[in-house]
Structures are given as C-alpha cells and as structure tokens.
Design a protein around this motif. Structure first.
Motif, PDB file in Angstrom:
ATOM      1  N   PRO A  25      29.150  47.129  49.649  1.00  0.00           N
ATOM      2  CA  PRO A  25      29.237  47.044  48.277  1.00  0.00           C
ATOM      3  C   PRO A  25      28.872  45.532  48.098  1.00  0.00           C
ATOM      4  O   PRO A  25      29.343  44.603  48.935  1.00  0.00           O
ATOM      5  CB  PRO A  25      30.924  46.983  47.882  1.00  0.00           C
ATOM      6  N   VAL A  26      28.101  45.074  46.905  1.00  0.00           N
ATOM      7  CA  VAL A  26      27.695  43.773  46.391  1.00  0.00           C
ATOM      8  C   VAL A  26      28.302  43.524  45.459  1.00  0.00           C
ATOM      9  O   VAL A  26      28.365  44.273  44.574  1.00  0.00           O
ATOM     10  CB  VAL A  26      26.042  44.053  46.443  1.00  0.00           C
ATOM     11  N   VAL A  27      29.201  42.289  45.452  1.00  0.00           N
ATOM     12  CA  VAL A  27      30.103  41.994  44.558  1.00  0.00           C
ATOM     13  C   VAL A  27      29.634  40.401  44.056  1.00  0.00           C
ATOM     14  O   VAL A  27      28.923  39.725  44.801  1.00  0.00           O
ATOM     15  CB  VAL A  27      31.321  41.932  44.921  1.00  0.00           C
ATOM     16  N   ARG A  28      29.867  40.186  42.767  1.00  0.00           N
ATOM     17  CA  ARG A  28      29.778  38.694  42.355  1.00  0.00           C
ATOM     18  C   ARG A  28      30.866  37.858  42.594  1.00  0.00           C
ATOM     19  O   ARG A  28      30.379  36.584  42.854  1.00  0.00           O
ATOM     20  CB  ARG A  28      29.592  38.804  40.939  1.00  0.00           C
ATOM     21  N   ASP A  29      32.177  38.516  43.022  1.00  0.00           N
ATOM     22  CA  ASP A  29      32.963  37.516  43.420  1.00  0.00           C
ATOM     23  C   ASP A  29      34.290  37.959  44.318  1.00  0.00           C
ATOM     24  O   ASP A  29      34.961  38.843  44.082  1.00  0.00           O
ATOM     25  CB  ASP A  29      34.103  37.172  41.888  1.00  0.00           C
ATOM     26  N   ILE A  30      33.823  37.576  45.547  1.00  0.00           N
ATOM     27  CA  ILE A  30      34.601  38.236  46.687  1.00  0.00           C
ATOM     28  C   ILE A  30      35.973  37.899  46.707  1.00  0.00           C
ATOM     29  O   ILE A  30      36.758  38.493  47.035  1.00  0.00           O
ATOM     30  CB  ILE A  30      33.980  37.858  48.057  1.00  0.00           C
ATOM     31  N   ALA A  31      36.148  36.686  46.053  1.00  0.00           N
ATOM     32  CA  ALA A  31      37.833  36.250  45.781  1.00  0.00           C
ATOM     33  C   ALA A  31      38.508  37.340  45.159  1.00  0.00           C
ATOM     34  O   ALA A  31      39.644  37.636  45.313  1.00  0.00           O
ATOM     35  CB  ALA A  31      37.876  34.930  45.341  1.00  0.00           C
ATOM     36  N   ARG A  32      37.907  37.827  44.069  1.00  0.00           N
ATOM     37  CA  ARG A  32      38.518  38.779  43.112  1.00  0.00           C
ATOM     38  C   ARG A  32      38.793  40.257  43.895  1.00  0.00           C
ATOM     39  O   ARG A  32      39.786  40.797  43.789  1.00  0.00           O
ATOM     40  CB  ARG A  32      37.781  39.222  41.897  1.00  0.00           C
ATOM     41  N   VAL A  33      37.657  40.557  44.748  1.00  0.00           N
ATOM     42  CA  VAL A  33      37.972  41.887  45.418  1.00  0.00           C
ATOM     43  C   VAL A  33      39.116  41.774  46.682  1.00  0.00           C
ATOM     44  O   VAL A  33      39.576  42.537  46.834  1.00  0.00           O
ATOM     45  CB  VAL A  33      36.336  42.153  46.134  1.00  0.00           C
ATOM     46  N   ASP A  34      39.111  40.506  47.247  1.00  0.00           N
ATOM     47  CA  ASP A  34      40.162  40.170  48.196  1.00  0.00           C
ATOM     48  C   ASP A  34      41.463  40.481  47.756  1.00  0.00           C
ATOM     49  O   ASP A  34      42.314  40.655  48.466  1.00  0.00           O
ATOM     50  CB  ASP A  34      40.193  38.748  48.948  1.00  0.00           C
ATOM     51  N   THR A  35      41.696  40.379  46.358  1.00  0.00           N
ATOM     52  CA  THR A  35      43.045  40.689  45.828  1.00  0.00           C
ATOM     53  C   THR A  35      43.291  42.128  45.923  1.00  0.00           C
ATOM     54  O   THR A  35      44.757  42.452  45.759  1.00  0.00           O
ATOM     55  CB  THR A  35      43.035  40.414  44.263  1.00  0.00           C
ATOM     56  N   TYR A  36      42.468  42.922  46.141  1.00  0.00           N
ATOM     57  CA  TYR A  36      42.905  44.166  46.713  1.00  0.00           C
ATOM     58  C   TYR A  36      42.864  44.578  47.940  1.00  0.00           C
ATOM     59  O   TYR A  36      43.177  45.866  48.406  1.00  0.00           O
ATOM     60  CB  TYR A  36      41.734  45.136  45.712  1.00  0.00           C
ATOM     61  N   ASN A  37      43.089  43.684  48.935  1.00  0.00           N
ATOM     62  CA  ASN A  37      43.051  44.078  50.339  1.00  0.00           C
ATOM     63  C   ASN A  37      44.408  44.902  50.780  1.00  0.00           C
ATOM     64  O   ASN A  37      44.181  45.729  51.438  1.00  0.00           O
ATOM     65  CB  ASN A  37      43.210  42.800  51.249  1.00  0.00           C
ATOM     66  N   SER A  38      45.626  44.626  50.129  1.00  0.00           N
ATOM     67  CA  SER A  38      46.601  45.387  50.460  1.00  0.00           C
ATOM     68  C   SER A  38      46.566  46.694  50.092  1.00  0.00           C
ATOM     69  O   SER A  38      46.957  47.742  50.811  1.00  0.00           O
ATOM     70  CB  SER A  38      47.901  44.512  49.969  1.00  0.00           C
ATOM     71  N   GLU A  39      45.845  46.984  48.978  1.00  0.00           N
ATOM     72  CA  GLU A  39      45.869  48.324  48.456  1.00  0.00           C
ATOM     73  C   GLU A  39      44.916  49.111  49.446  1.00  0.00           C
ATOM     74  O   GLU A  39      44.956  50.229  49.696  1.00  0.00           O
ATOM     75  CB  GLU A  39      45.488  48.503  47.014  1.00  0.00           C
ATOM     76  N   MET A  40      43.817  48.393  49.830  1.00  0.00           N
ATOM     77  CA  MET A  40      42.724  49.072  50.861  1.00  0.00           C
ATOM     78  C   MET A  40      43.429  49.570  52.029  1.00  0.00           C
ATOM     79  O   MET A  40      43.171  50.590  52.396  1.00  0.00           O
ATOM     80  CB  MET A  40      41.442  48.127  50.800  1.00  0.00           C
ATOM     81  N   LEU A  41      44.276  48.619  52.400  1.00  0.00           N
ATOM     82  CA  LEU A  41      44.695  48.719  53.792  1.00  0.00           C
ATOM     83  C   LEU A  41      45.789  50.106  53.685  1.00  0.00           C
ATOM     84  O   LEU A  41      46.039  50.838  54.573  1.00  0.00           O
ATOM     85  CB  LEU A  41      45.691  47.589  54.308  1.00  0.00           C
ATOM     86  N   ALA A  42      46.595  50.279  52.425  1.00  0.00           N
ATOM     87  CA  ALA A  42      47.422  51.104  52.342  1.00  0.00           C
ATOM     88  C   ALA A  42      46.847  52.473  52.186  1.00  0.00           C
ATOM     89  O   ALA A  42      47.265  53.671  52.464  1.00  0.00           O
ATOM     90  CB  ALA A  42      48.188  50.967  50.945  1.00  0.00           C
TER      91      ALA A  42
END
Length: 62
Positions: A25-42
């Motif tokens: 995925p190409v995103v504008r704000d990787i820091a915003r995407v990183d806030t979802y890391n725990s959900e992606m791991l789950a």
C-alpha cells in the motif's frame, strides 16, 4: 491510502507461488497507519522491521 500494488510471486503469471498474496500500500502518512499495528497483528499479520528507517518501511511489511 493512495494506491495498492500487488507484488511478490503471486503477481507473476505462470510462476509457482506460495499461498500468500503480497500487497504494497502507498500511503501519505505512515505514522497514522502505524497506529493500527496492534489490530493488524491481531488479524494474524506479521511485521518485519525496516532496515532502512529513512525509507518508509521498505522491508518493514505486514
């Protein structure tokens, strides 16, 4: 999200591939995407930290 690219062995017609679809995925704000890391791991995704922190997640994939 700006766009999504299908990458990896499943993106090459006729090439034997593992049963995993790799997307980039190409995103504008990787820091915003990183806030979802725990959900992606789950959800069973896994994370490989980037060796190149100045290039956003070049090989840091979920």
């Amino acid at each position: 999200m700006v766009e999504i690219h299908h990458v990896g062995s499943t993106s090459v017609r006729g090439l034997s591939a593992k049963p995993v679809i790799d997307v980039l995925p190409v995103v504008r704000d990787i820091a915003r995407v990183d806030t979802y890391n725990s959900e992606m791991l789950a959800y069973g995704c896994f994370f490989i930290p980037s060796k190149y922190p100045n290039i956003l997640h070049v090989d840091g994939y979920f």
